[in-house]
Design a protein around this motif. Structure first.
Motif, PDB file in Angstrom:
ATOM      1  N   GLN A   1       0.845  -1.197   0.000  1.00  9.04           N
ATOM      2  CA  GLN A   1       0.000   0.000   0.000  1.00  9.04           C
ATOM      3  C   GLN A   1       0.880   1.246   0.000  1.00  9.04           C
ATOM      4  OE1 GLN A   1      -2.500   0.889   3.451  1.00  9.04           O
ATOM      5  NE2 GLN A   1      -4.126   1.593   2.069  1.00  9.04           N
TER       6      GLN A   1
ATOM      7  N   GLU B   1       3.887   0.044   2.241  1.00  8.24           N
ATOM      8  CA  GLU B   1       3.840  -0.900   3.358  1.00  8.24           C
ATOM      9  C   GLU B   1       3.521  -2.275   2.801  1.00  8.24           C
ATOM     10  OE1 GLU B   1       0.994  -0.077   6.486  1.00  8.24           O
ATOM     11  OE2 GLU B   1       1.646  -1.827   7.641  1.00  8.24           O
TER      12      GLU B   1
ATOM     13  N   LEU C   1       0.881  -8.812   4.270  1.00  9.63           N
ATOM     14  CA  LEU C   1       0.877 -10.236   3.959  1.00  9.63           C
ATOM     15  C   LEU C   1      -0.516 -10.707   3.546  1.00  9.63           C
ATOM     16  CD1 LEU C   1       2.610 -12.784   3.923  1.00  9.63           C
ATOM     17  CD2 LEU C   1       2.171 -13.038   6.386  1.00  9.63           C
ATOM     18  N   ARG C   2      -0.565 -11.515   2.524  1.00 10.93           N
ATOM     19  CA  ARG C   2      -1.816 -12.095   2.048  1.00 10.93           C
ATOM     20  C   ARG C   2      -1.679 -13.607   1.996  1.00 10.93           C
ATOM     21  NH1 ARG C   2      -3.175  -8.078   3.593  1.00 10.93           N
ATOM     22  NH2 ARG C   2      -4.073  -6.270   2.568  1.00 10.93           N
TER      23      ARG C   2
ATOM     24  N   ASN D   1       5.983  -4.881   8.573  1.00 10.62           N
ATOM     25  CA  ASN D   1       5.489  -5.024   9.945  1.00 10.62           C
ATOM     26  C   ASN D   1       6.265  -6.108  10.681  1.00 10.62           C
ATOM     27  OD1 ASN D   1       2.889  -3.303  10.132  1.00 10.62           O
ATOM     28  ND2 ASN D   1       2.696  -4.398   8.185  1.00 10.62           N
TER      29      ASN D   1
ATOM     30  N   ASP E   1       3.695   1.819  15.110  1.00 15.59           N
ATOM     31  CA  ASP E   1       2.464   1.531  14.359  1.00 15.59           C
ATOM     32  C   ASP E   1       1.242   1.586  15.280  1.00 15.59           C
ATOM     33  OD1 ASP E   1       0.893   0.817  12.216  1.00 15.59           O
ATOM     34  OD2 ASP E   1       1.744  -1.184  11.961  1.00 15.59           O
ATOM     35  N   ASP E   2       0.097   1.883  14.701  1.00 11.62           N
ATOM     36  CA  ASP E   2      -1.177   1.868  15.432  1.00 11.62           C
ATOM     37  C   ASP E   2      -1.113   2.743  16.676  1.00 11.62           C
ATOM     38  OD1 ASP E   2      -1.808  -0.013  13.543  1.00 11.62           O
ATOM     39  OD2 ASP E   2      -1.673  -1.715  14.896  1.00 11.62           O
TER      40      ASP E   2
ATOM     41  N   ARG F   1      -5.908   4.144  12.685  1.00  9.66           N
ATOM     42  CA  ARG F   1      -7.110   4.383  11.904  1.00  9.66           C
ATOM     43  C   ARG F   1      -8.317   4.777  12.763  1.00  9.66           C
ATOM     44  NH1 ARG F   1     -10.979   1.064   9.284  1.00  9.66           N
ATOM     45  NH2 ARG F   1     -10.335  -0.793  10.433  1.00  9.66           N
TER      46      ARG F   1
ATOM     47  N   GLY G   1      -5.403   4.650   7.228  1.00  7.61           N
ATOM     48  CA  GLY G   1      -6.826   4.445   7.019  1.00  7.61           C
ATOM     49  C   GLY G   1      -7.582   5.681   6.577  1.00  7.61           C
TER      50      GLY G   1
ATOM     51  N   GLU H   1      -9.831   7.566   4.344  1.00  9.95           N
ATOM     52  CA  GLU H   1     -10.822   7.102   3.361  1.00  9.95           C
ATOM     53  C   GLU H   1     -11.591   8.229   2.691  1.00  9.95           C
ATOM     54  OE1 GLU H   1     -13.387   4.209   5.171  1.00  9.95           O
ATOM     55  OE2 GLU H   1     -11.789   2.713   5.352  1.00  9.95           O
TER      56      GLU H   1
ATOM     57  N   PHE I   1      -7.458   3.972   1.753  1.00 10.68           N
ATOM     58  CA  PHE I   1      -8.226   3.599   0.573  1.00 10.68           C
ATOM     59  C   PHE I   1      -8.564   4.811  -0.289  1.00 10.68           C
ATOM     60  CE2 PHE I   1     -10.219  -0.359   2.861  1.00 10.68           C
ATOM     61  CZ  PHE I   1      -8.965  -0.928   2.922  1.00 10.68           C
TER      62      PHE I   1
ATOM     63  N   PRO J   1      -4.106  -1.689  -0.661  1.00 10.38           N
ATOM     64  CA  PRO J   1      -2.877  -2.457  -0.900  1.00 10.38           C
ATOM     65  C   PRO J   1      -2.989  -3.153  -2.261  1.00 10.38           C
ATOM     66  CG  PRO J   1      -3.757  -2.887   1.310  1.00 10.38           C
ATOM     67  CD  PRO J   1      -4.806  -2.111   0.567  1.00 10.38           C
TER      68      PRO J   1
HETATM   69  P1  C2E Z   1      -1.392  -2.557  10.087  1.00 15.09           P
HETATM   70  O1  C2E Z   1       0.072  -2.777  10.053  1.00 15.09           O
HETATM   71  O2  C2E Z   1      -1.898  -1.456  10.940  1.00 15.09           O
HETATM   72  O3  C2E Z   1      -1.816  -2.366   8.570  1.00 15.09           O
HETATM   73  C1  C2E Z   1      -2.843  -1.526   8.132  1.00 15.09           C
HETATM   74  C2  C2E Z   1      -4.106  -2.285   7.835  1.00 15.09           C
HETATM   75  O4  C2E Z   1      -5.135  -1.353   7.513  1.00 15.09           O
HETATM   76  C3  C2E Z   1      -4.004  -3.215   6.649  1.00 15.09           C
HETATM   77  O5  C2E Z   1      -4.870  -4.331   6.889  1.00 15.09           O
HETATM   78  C4  C2E Z   1      -4.571  -2.357   5.512  1.00 15.09           C
HETATM   79  O6  C2E Z   1      -5.075  -3.115   4.425  1.00 15.09           O
HETATM   80  C5  C2E Z   1      -5.670  -1.645   6.233  1.00 15.09           C
HETATM   81  N1  C2E Z   1      -6.031  -0.379   5.615  1.00 15.09           N
HETATM   82  C6  C2E Z   1      -5.238   0.484   4.944  1.00 15.09           C
HETATM   83  N2  C2E Z   1      -5.926   1.570   4.532  1.00 15.09           N
HETATM   84  C7  C2E Z   1      -7.196   1.393   4.961  1.00 15.09           C
HETATM   85  C8  C2E Z   1      -8.401   2.180   4.841  1.00 15.09           C
HETATM   86  O7  C2E Z   1      -8.432   3.275   4.273  1.00 15.09           O
HETATM   87  N3  C2E Z   1      -9.527   1.646   5.423  1.00 15.09           N
HETATM   88  C9  C2E Z   1      -9.519   0.461   6.048  1.00 15.09           C
HETATM   89  N4  C2E Z   1     -10.678   0.012   6.551  1.00 15.09           N
HETATM   90  N5  C2E Z   1      -8.411  -0.305   6.189  1.00 15.09           N
HETATM   91  C10 C2E Z   1      -7.265   0.166   5.645  1.00 15.09           C
HETATM   92  P2  C2E Z   1      -4.421  -5.835   6.639  1.00 15.09           P
HETATM   93  O8  C2E Z   1      -3.585  -5.927   5.409  1.00 15.09           O
HETATM   94  O9  C2E Z   1      -5.639  -6.684   6.752  1.00 15.09           O
HETATM   95  O10 C2E Z   1      -3.463  -6.128   7.866  1.00 15.09           O
HETATM   96  C11 C2E Z   1      -3.959  -6.132   9.176  1.00 15.09           C
HETATM   97  C12 C2E Z   1      -2.856  -6.210  10.180  1.00 15.09           C
HETATM   98  O11 C2E Z   1      -2.156  -7.461  10.078  1.00 15.09           O
HETATM   99  C13 C2E Z   1      -1.759  -5.148   9.978  1.00 15.09           C
HETATM  100  O12 C2E Z   1      -2.153  -3.920  10.544  1.00 15.09           O
HETATM  101  C14 C2E Z   1      -0.604  -5.791  10.711  1.00 15.09           C
HETATM  102  O13 C2E Z   1      -0.709  -5.579  12.085  1.00 15.09           O
HETATM  103  C15 C2E Z   1      -0.818  -7.260  10.417  1.00 15.09           C
HETATM  104  N6  C2E Z   1       0.065  -7.675   9.315  1.00 15.09           N
HETATM  105  C16 C2E Z   1      -0.125  -7.626   7.976  1.00 15.09           C
HETATM  106  N7  C2E Z   1       0.953  -8.108   7.310  1.00 15.09           N
HETATM  107  C17 C2E Z   1       1.868  -8.441   8.253  1.00 15.09           C
HETATM  108  C18 C2E Z   1       3.194  -8.995   8.216  1.00 15.09           C
HETATM  109  O14 C2E Z   1       3.798  -9.235   7.159  1.00 15.09           O
HETATM  110  N8  C2E Z   1       3.808  -9.247   9.426  1.00 15.09           N
HETATM  111  C19 C2E Z   1       3.191  -8.942  10.616  1.00 15.09           C
HETATM  112  N9  C2E Z   1       3.860  -9.222  11.759  1.00 15.09           N
HETATM  113  N10 C2E Z   1       1.970  -8.420  10.690  1.00 15.09           N
HETATM  114  C20 C2E Z   1       1.306  -8.171   9.529  1.00 15.09           C
END
Ligand code: C2E
Ligand code: MG
Ligand code: MG
Ligand code: MG
Length: 291
Positions: free
Chosen positions: A45, A59, A62-63, A118, A180-181, A204, A238, A240, A259, A264
């Motif tokens: 993203q 950023e 992972l999928r 991350n 983060d967060d 967010r 986040g 939007e 978004f 992403p």
């Molecule tokens: P995060 O690091 O806080 O990543 C941001 C999340 O917010 C991502 O969700 C992203 O798709 C989502 N997001 C971005 N912009 C928007 C928006 O405008 N609106 C909304 N509703 N969501 C938005 P995702 O990809 O589902 O990842 C969720 C969490 O999973 C991440 O939060 C992170 O904590 C974890 N994660 C993802 N990939 C990895 C990784 O490779 N390693 C680790 N350790 N954690 C990961």
């Protein structure tokens, strides 16, 4: 505890708690095969400079496309992998993949900016983390300055003094660090002062409230002012809506992710986006360099 408050009776074997336990167990089994079977991939993203609109970085997210279960969210499977320890292998794969992607983009003459990855708390507690990172960067000849690690407050809490040591080591290498967060965990303002962070990501949950909840707005504003006073740049996650963007711009937020500009994306779409933007960046009278 077999009787729930609503009057429904659950047996141990099919109640919601048991179902959750079974789901986690199943994910655990499936996760073990996922790496070998190549079921993971990364989406990226973009992060944008709020004033110029330029892409400043990405950023890696992972999928997991599981053949029978379909797409499973990292929000669900990362905690499972964290608990089992499998996150160490998965995290290593993510780092390698993201840095390799970065190298490939640079090799194609694109200007991707920084690549953020991350890190989970468990990875963060590995004694050889900085060596592992240095090795991956060297392997792909990527500058440490173009890698950024995102760490949550929770990861820092467990062992503050060793956390500080590991982060300082990584920071001295030149790798960038982001918290983060921010604002959701047990935010201790001391963390901002005592750890060598370069960037703060406002969670967010604050961004959603902009324009609706004046108390959350006040906190978001205060976070931005505080971060700047401590020399951290601020990213809002986040984003939007246009009105959120405007609010953040008016309050000196540095960068946005969300978004509104882009979800992403798979690598090919990122490349298209970088190429389209590069056309603008390389026109006469604009800076042609990557920085
Ligand atoms: P995060 O690091 O806080 O990543 C941001 C999340 O917010 C991502 O969700 C992203 O798709 C989502 N997001 C971005 N912009 C928007 C928006 O405008 N609106 C909304 N509703 N969501 C938005 P995702 O990809 O589902 O990842 C969720 C969490 O999973 C991440 O939060 C992170 O904590 C974890 N994660 C993802 N990939 C990895 C990784 O490779 N390693 C680790 N350790 N954690 C990961
Ligand atoms: Mg993140
Ligand atoms: Mg985040
Ligand atoms: Mg978040």
């Amino acid at each position: 505890w077999a009787k729930a408050a609503g009057g429904a009776t659950y047996s141990f074997y099919d109640g919601p708690v048991a179902q959750r336990v079974q789901r986690r167990h199943r994910l655990n089994v499936l996760l073990r095969q996922a790496l070998e079977r190549g079921e993971f991939h990364l989406h990226y993203q973009p992060r944008l400079d709020i004033r110029t609109g330029h892409v400043t970085g990405w950023e890696a997210l992972l999928r997991w496309n599981q053949p029978t279960e379909g797409n499973i969210s990292p929000a669900e499977f990362i905690p499972v992998a964290e608990e089992s320890g499998l996150i160490l292998e998965i995290g290593d794969w993510v780092l390698r993949q993201a840095v390799a992607q970065q190298a490939s983009w640079i090799g194609q003459g694109l200007c991707p900016g920084t690549m953020a990855v991350n890190l989970s708390p468990r990875q963060f507690r590995m004694p050889n983390l900085s060596r592992q990172i240095a090795e991956i960067l060297a392997l792909h000849a990527v500058e440490p300055e173009s890698l950024e690690l995102e760490i949550t407050e929770t990861a820092l809490m467990e062992d503050v003094s060793s956390a500080r040591e590991i982060l300082s080591e990584i920071s001295r290498m030149g790798v960038k660090l982001a918290i983060d967060d921010f604002g959701t965990g047990h935010s201790s303002l001391n963390y901002l002062r005592d750890f060598p962070f370069d960037r703060l990501k406002i969670d967010r949950s604050f961004v959603i409230c902009l324009g609706h909840d004046s108390q959350q707005e006040a906190i978001a504003q205060a976070i931005i002012v505080l971060a700047h006073a401590l020399n951290l740049s601020v990213v809002a996650e986040g984003v939007e809506t246009e009105s959120q963007l405007q609010y953040l711009g008016a309050n000196q937020c540095d960068e946005i992710q969300g978004f509104l500009f882009s979800r992403p994306l798979p690598p090919a779409e990122c490349e298209r986006l970088l190429r389209d933007r590069q056309d603008i960046a390389t026109m006469p009278h604009t800076r042609a360099s990557c920085r």
